[in-house]
Design a protein around this motif. Structure first.
Motif, short mmCIF file in Angstrom:
data_model
loop_
_atom_site.label_atom_id
_atom_site.label_comp_id
_atom_site.label_asym_id
_atom_site.label_seq_id
_atom_site.Cartn_x
_atom_site.Cartn_y
_atom_site.Cartn_z
N GLU A 67 0.81 -1.21 0.00
CA GLU A 67 0.00 0.00 0.00
C GLU A 67 0.85 1.27 0.00
OE1 GLU A 67 -3.92 1.55 2.43
OE2 GLU A 67 -2.48 0.29 3.49
N ARG A 68 1.90 1.29 0.80
CA ARG A 68 2.71 2.50 0.91
C ARG A 68 3.46 2.82 -0.39
NH1 ARG A 68 6.64 1.10 5.82
NH2 ARG A 68 4.73 0.14 6.57
N ILE A 69 3.73 1.80 -1.19
CA ILE A 69 4.41 2.03 -2.47
C ILE A 69 3.45 2.67 -3.46
CG2 ILE A 69 5.50 0.90 -4.45
CD1 ILE A 69 6.68 -1.13 -2.48
N GLY A 70 2.22 2.18 -3.54
CA GLY A 70 1.23 2.80 -4.40
C GLY A 70 0.96 4.24 -4.01
N MET B 62 8.10 8.88 0.83
CA MET B 62 9.39 8.27 0.49
C MET B 62 9.98 7.57 1.71
SD MET B 62 13.05 10.10 -0.30
CE MET B 62 13.28 10.36 1.46
N LEU B 63 9.94 8.24 2.87
CA LEU B 63 10.49 7.66 4.09
C LEU B 63 9.72 6.41 4.51
CD1 LEU B 63 11.21 10.93 6.11
CD2 LEU B 63 12.89 9.40 5.06
N ALA B 64 8.40 6.39 4.24
CA ALA B 64 7.60 5.20 4.55
C ALA B 64 8.05 4.01 3.70
CB ALA B 64 6.12 5.49 4.31
N VAL B 65 8.38 4.25 2.44
CA VAL B 65 8.90 3.17 1.59
C VAL B 65 10.28 2.75 2.07
CG1 VAL B 65 9.58 2.51 -0.76
CG2 VAL B 65 7.53 3.90 -0.41
N LEU B 66 11.12 3.70 2.43
CA LEU B 66 12.47 3.38 2.92
C LEU B 66 12.44 2.49 4.16
CD1 LEU B 66 14.64 6.63 2.72
CD2 LEU B 66 15.04 4.47 1.54
N ALA B 67 11.36 2.57 4.92
CA ALA B 67 11.26 1.81 6.17
C ALA B 67 10.95 0.34 5.93
CB ALA B 67 10.18 2.42 7.07
N ILE B 68 10.72 -0.07 4.68
CA ILE B 68 10.45 -1.48 4.38
C ILE B 68 11.74 -2.29 4.50
CG2 ILE B 68 9.67 -3.12 2.62
CD1 ILE B 68 8.00 -0.87 1.41
#
Length: 294
Positions: free
Chosen positions: A244-247, A266-272
């Motif tokens: 979801e965070r990537i979309g 962007m930071l939310a994706v980096l946290a994966i």
């Protein structure tokens, strides 16, 4: 046996549980996820409530905080709208919210100049992020091994992008074998980069159908050269879906106007994962640049 509640789930997984006789066995157990493999070989995931939605995934309250003894090869099956895990737990899905990956439309050519500016801004932010491996290795405490892998990742993926830019798709297929599986971890950095690249090539209205078809033609080769969990993410990316965070990030990048929102997503994706988010971001930005340069 305790009953837990699912908060949300991918629409296809909820349909299977609620309308079919679905069954599988636990494939792997982690701190906040349990992977289940069904007879078709497809991976499904039970995830902790703090994680975001994703393909083939069910988000569940309290299951992981209670730490039930979930073991590999435990049978999992659907029964009257519940997902039953052996004699350990039952997950009620009746009130779970259906989740669908959003439609991501690739920008039109007249929007490219604005997208280039936003991509440059993202690259500047990423250069300032402390990262311990993969494509975004910029930690002064890096080991020789991390530096070697980082150098190999850049070299092999840059060659792949060069072949794709020249539409040398046969050579790109051979080069793909040098990227897939490259790097340590459950989802190697090379695989995560390819996930990001695939998510660009499979956007709606993507202008170069041959690149999307190249991905589809590469699917079986990818499956042979990496592990099943990493391939599952790749397979969904080839179908045009991801977490979801990537979309949310891609839609903000393509159509948002708020710089703070873009950085936050962007930071939310980096946290994966440990490096997965950064590696996927690298692949997405590389795919966008490649497309705009063609």
């Amino acid at each position: 046996m305790r009953t837990y509640q699912s908060l949300s789930g991918s629409s296809n997984f909820l349909f299977e549980i609620q309308n079919r006789q679905w069954e599988g066995v636990i494939h792997s157990v982690f701190n906040r996820t349990v992977n289940i493999i069904c007879d078709s070989g497809e991976i499904y995931t039970i995830a902790a409530e703090e994680l975001d939605n994703a393909p083939n995934t069910l988000r569940v309250t309290e299951l992981f905080s209670n730490q039930p003894k979930l073991l590999v090869k435990t049978p999992v099956f659907s029964q009257k709208g519940q997902l039953v895990i052996g004699e350990i737990a039952a997950i009620n899905t009746r009130n779970a919210k259906e989740w669908h990956y959003p439609t991501i439309n690739f920008p039109k050519k007249q929007e490219y100049s604005n997208i280039r500016i936003r991509v440059e801004q993202l690259n500047e932010w990423l250069s300032q992020v402390e990262n311990h491996g993969g494509y975004l290795l910029n930690n002064t405490q890096r080991t020789k091994y991390e530096q070697m892998i980082h150098t190999m990742l850049l070299k092999e993926s840059e060659q792949l992008l060069a072949y794709l830019k020249e539409k040398q798709l046969f050579q790109a297929m051979k080069q793909l074998n040098r990227v897939i599986g490259l790097g340590p971890g459950l989802t190697p950095s090379g695989d995560d980069f390819l996930v990001g690249l695939a998510l660009i090539f499979t956007t709606t209205n993507y202008p170069y159908h041959s690149l999307k078809q190249w991905l589809i033609n590469s699917r079986n080769e990818m499956k042979k050269r990496t592990n099943i969990i990493s391939f599952s993410a790749l397979d969904w990316a080839i179908k045009g879906e991801a977490r979801e965070r990537i979309g949310s990030f891609l839609n903000e990048l393509f159509y948002g106007e708020d710089e703070n929102a873009l950085k936050s997503k962007m930071l939310a994706v980096l946290a994966i994962g440990s490096t997965s988010g950064g590696d996927m971001l690298t692949g997405m930005l590389a795919g966008i640049k490649l497309t705009m340069d063609l």
